[in-house]
Design a protein around this motif. Structure first.
Motif, PDB file in Angstrom:
ATOM      1  N   SER A 350     -45.105  17.454  41.729  1.00 61.43           N
ATOM      2  CA  SER A 350     -43.366  16.782  41.726  1.00 61.43           C
ATOM      3  C   SER A 350     -42.401  17.886  41.633  1.00 61.43           C
ATOM      4  N   ARG A 356     -41.906  11.095  40.411  1.00 61.86           N
ATOM      5  CA  ARG A 356     -42.803  12.816  39.400  1.00 61.86           C
ATOM      6  C   ARG A 356     -43.788  11.783  39.078  1.00 61.86           C
ATOM      7  N   ALA A 390     -50.745  13.000  35.078  1.00 63.53           N
ATOM      8  CA  ALA A 390     -50.143  13.855  34.746  1.00 63.53           C
ATOM      9  C   ALA A 390     -50.523  15.339  34.527  1.00 63.53           C
ATOM     10  N   SER A 394     -52.042  18.490  36.871  1.00 64.75           N
ATOM     11  CA  SER A 394     -51.587  19.662  36.683  1.00 64.75           C
ATOM     12  C   SER A 394     -52.533  20.953  36.262  1.00 64.75           C
ATOM     13  N   GLU A 410     -41.518  18.970  34.400  1.00 60.91           N
ATOM     14  CA  GLU A 410     -43.034  18.366  34.402  1.00 60.91           C
ATOM     15  C   GLU A 410     -43.363  18.673  32.849  1.00 60.91           C
ATOM     16  N   CYS A 442     -35.726  11.414  39.922  1.00 62.99           N
ATOM     17  CA  CYS A 442     -35.845  12.698  39.420  1.00 62.99           C
ATOM     18  C   CYS A 442     -34.976  14.224  39.273  1.00 62.99           C
TER      19      CYS A 442
END
Length: 568
Positions: A350, A356, A390, A394, A410, A442
């Protein structure tokens, strides 16, 4: 036993030395939306100072600040009036110095944006150019041309701007100036020695204040060959593999060989960066830079070379669908490119220009489902698929060799917010011919607590409205929840710091729906892209993005394991 094969990669760093950036976790602050310290609805440096504990607890190695310079905000601060000052709405140079000092005391370095392709139309040199007129020395710093047509009434070429509309604007005396972005962002003429010298002064100004590195905006656009006659856009277009589309990414146009496109990713831009590199290397430790260069993959190494900026953004995962093959190919290719360049890879999910990833990864291209963000009054649809993916993504990038660039919010699992057009600030909003969609969603200010209506961001209405449900994702609420996304990020960064190794990545073949690899001999990362739970290899689970199900890794999740017989 799973099959394994090794891939050599450039990994490891000395966090106190010249190579600190090679495996750094860099947190991007979009200043106007991080925190407001004086209650006027605009994020500022006082707000950053009031929340340094958040950055320290998160465990990042560096903070990258998007532009904080004086600006009319026609493009979110990327229209710069003065490169060596702070916008009064954001703070002062003294406050900036305090941010650098206090972050440094916590072991966190500072990276800032350098907007080198263009200034704002309020910059002193552009105002001078307008006043000086045709043929003046002042106009040589920018790109001014006579128009076409009987009376010069037509633009010098048919080129469109990336943000929509023509790339040329006419001034009062009849000449036209080039702007690849908005009309408020006139392009510099990088063939001009005075422009080059002034940017060296700017880089030294900030490096002398303790800035450790620079993110170079639109790094592929600086140098241009605008010899007459200017080519048609149809001949320029093939050099734009990412921004415009429709090209094969090889930069091979009808008239131009690779690296010779008149306005994009030219070989001669590296002459500029060689000058910058000499300046960076005059410091101890040397300053580093990372290029925003939307160029074909095989061209990135030029920007990441030790003779150039040193690192380049890999944006491939911003464009990848949630698929094991797609992610695996991106990772393998970019580890190879980093090794070839002598740099380290960068991993980005992101940023301030893209939706996002908690929203974007919810898309299902097979079934034609578009990602659904929240509105001001309604949160995203329940189900959690986007957030689960997400969190898994990550953890995956944090397990990889190279630098991880995180975007503010995030770590809270914030989704994209769909804002009504009447509150839009992004100049591309509503423009069908723009190369990127609206980016306001975002950039909504962060929620720090549960107290509506401003959720701790400010005592005043924020410059972009926050959703009514933002408190449910606030820092305060998530800090006390061990299962929250914020808690996951904090644990992941702590474990990453403890376990990062200099060993190679060894890929594990655990099936077509899984991306799995070991880092040296110490730990393993497994990501399940499938829709059913998957068995994990042997090892003690250190962290998982979702709770295991009967010892198995659920769909849309990542787990890290300590390898058997690995030292504690």
């Amino acid at each position: 036993m799973p099959n394994a094969h090794s891939t050599d990669t450039v990994t490891g760093r000395d966090p106190s030395g010249a190579d600190w950036w090679r495996e750094a976790v860099v947190y991007q602050v979009y200043p106007r939306s991080f925190a407001d310290g004086n209650g006027d609805g605009i994020g500022d440096l006082r707000g950053v100072l009031s929340h340094l504990d958040h950055l320290v607890e998160l465990g990042v190695d560096a903070v990258w600040f998007s532009p904080f310079y004086p600006s009319a905000l026609t493009d979110g601060g990327y229209d710069v009036d003065d490169y060596r000052d702070v916008d009064p709405a954001i703070g002062t140079l003294e406050e900036f110095d305090e941010v650098v000092r206090r972050l440094g005391e916590a072991g966190i370095k500072v990276v800032i944006d350098i907007v080198a392709n263009h200034s704002s139309d309020r910059h002193a040199w552009f105002r001078e150019a307008l006043a000086a007129g045709r043929g003046s020395r002042a106009r040589e710093r920018y790109v001014f041309r006579e128009g076409r047509g009987e009376n010069g009434e037509l633009p010098p070429s048919d080129w469109p701007a990336f943000f929509g509309g023509p790339a040329w604007t006419r001034v009062a005396d009849g000449q036209w100036y080039l702007h690849l972005f908005t009309p408020h962002q006139p392009d510099w003429n990088w063939a001009d020695a005075e422009v080059r010298a002034d940017f060296l002064r700017t880089l030294r100004f900030w490096a002398d204040r303790g800035v450790a590195g620079f993110r170079v905006d639109a790094a592929m656009c600086l140098t241009k060959d605008l010899s007459e006659p200017l080519p048609d856009w149809d001949d320029v277009l093939p050099g734009f593999p990412a921004l415009v589309g429709g090209a094969d990414g090889r930069g091979e146009g009808v008239l131009f060989g690779e690296g010779q496109n008149p306005i994009y990713d030219r070989d001669d831009v590296q002459e500029v960066y060689a000058e910058w590199r000499a300046l960076f290397d005059s410091y101890e430790p040397p300053r580093f830079a990372v290029a925003e260069a939307w160029v074909a993959a095989h061209r990135r190494a030029r920007y990441a070379s030790p003779r150039s900026l040193g690192q380049v953004f890999n944006f491939d995962l911003l464009l990848a669908s949630w698929d094991a093959t797609a992610f695996g190919e991106v990772i393998r290719q970019n580890l190879g490119l980093a090794e070839a360049s002598g740099s380290s890879s960068t991993w980005v999910l992101s940023n301030h220009d893209m939706p996002r990833h908690a929203t974007r990864l919810a898309a299902d291209p097979v079934n034609g489902t578009d990602p659904a963000g929240g509105t001001l009054d309604a949160p995203p649809p329940p189900g959690g698929t986007g957030l689960d993916r997400a969190r898994a993504a990550s953890m995956l990038i944090l397990a990889l060799p190279g630098s991880a660039y995180l975007y503010q919010g995030e770590e809270l699992g914030l989704p994209e917010v769909s804002l009504p057009r009447e509150v839009a600030q992004d100049p591309v909003t509503g423009k069908e011919d723009a190369a990127v969609p609206s980016r306001d969603g975002c950039r909504v200010p962060l929620p720090w607590n549960t107290q509506a209506p401003f959720f701790g961001f400010s005592e005043h209405a924020a410059h972009l409205p926050q959703p009514t449900w933002f408190g449910d994702l606030s820092v305060a609420l998530q800090s006390g929840d061990p299962g929250s996304t914020l808690s996951l990020y904090r644990r992941a960064l702590r474990i990453r710091r403890q376990l990062r190794t200099e060993g190679p990545v060894t890929w594990l073949d655990l099936g077509p729906r899984l991306v799995a690899f070991t880092r040296g001999a110490r730990w393993t990362s497994v990501t399940n892209f499938g829709d059913t739970p998957a068995y994990l290899p042997p090892g003690d689970v250190l962290l998982s993005s979702r709770p295991l199900v009967d010892g198995m890794l659920p769909a849309d999740s990542t787990a890290w394991l300590r390898n058997p017989a690995s030292p504690a």
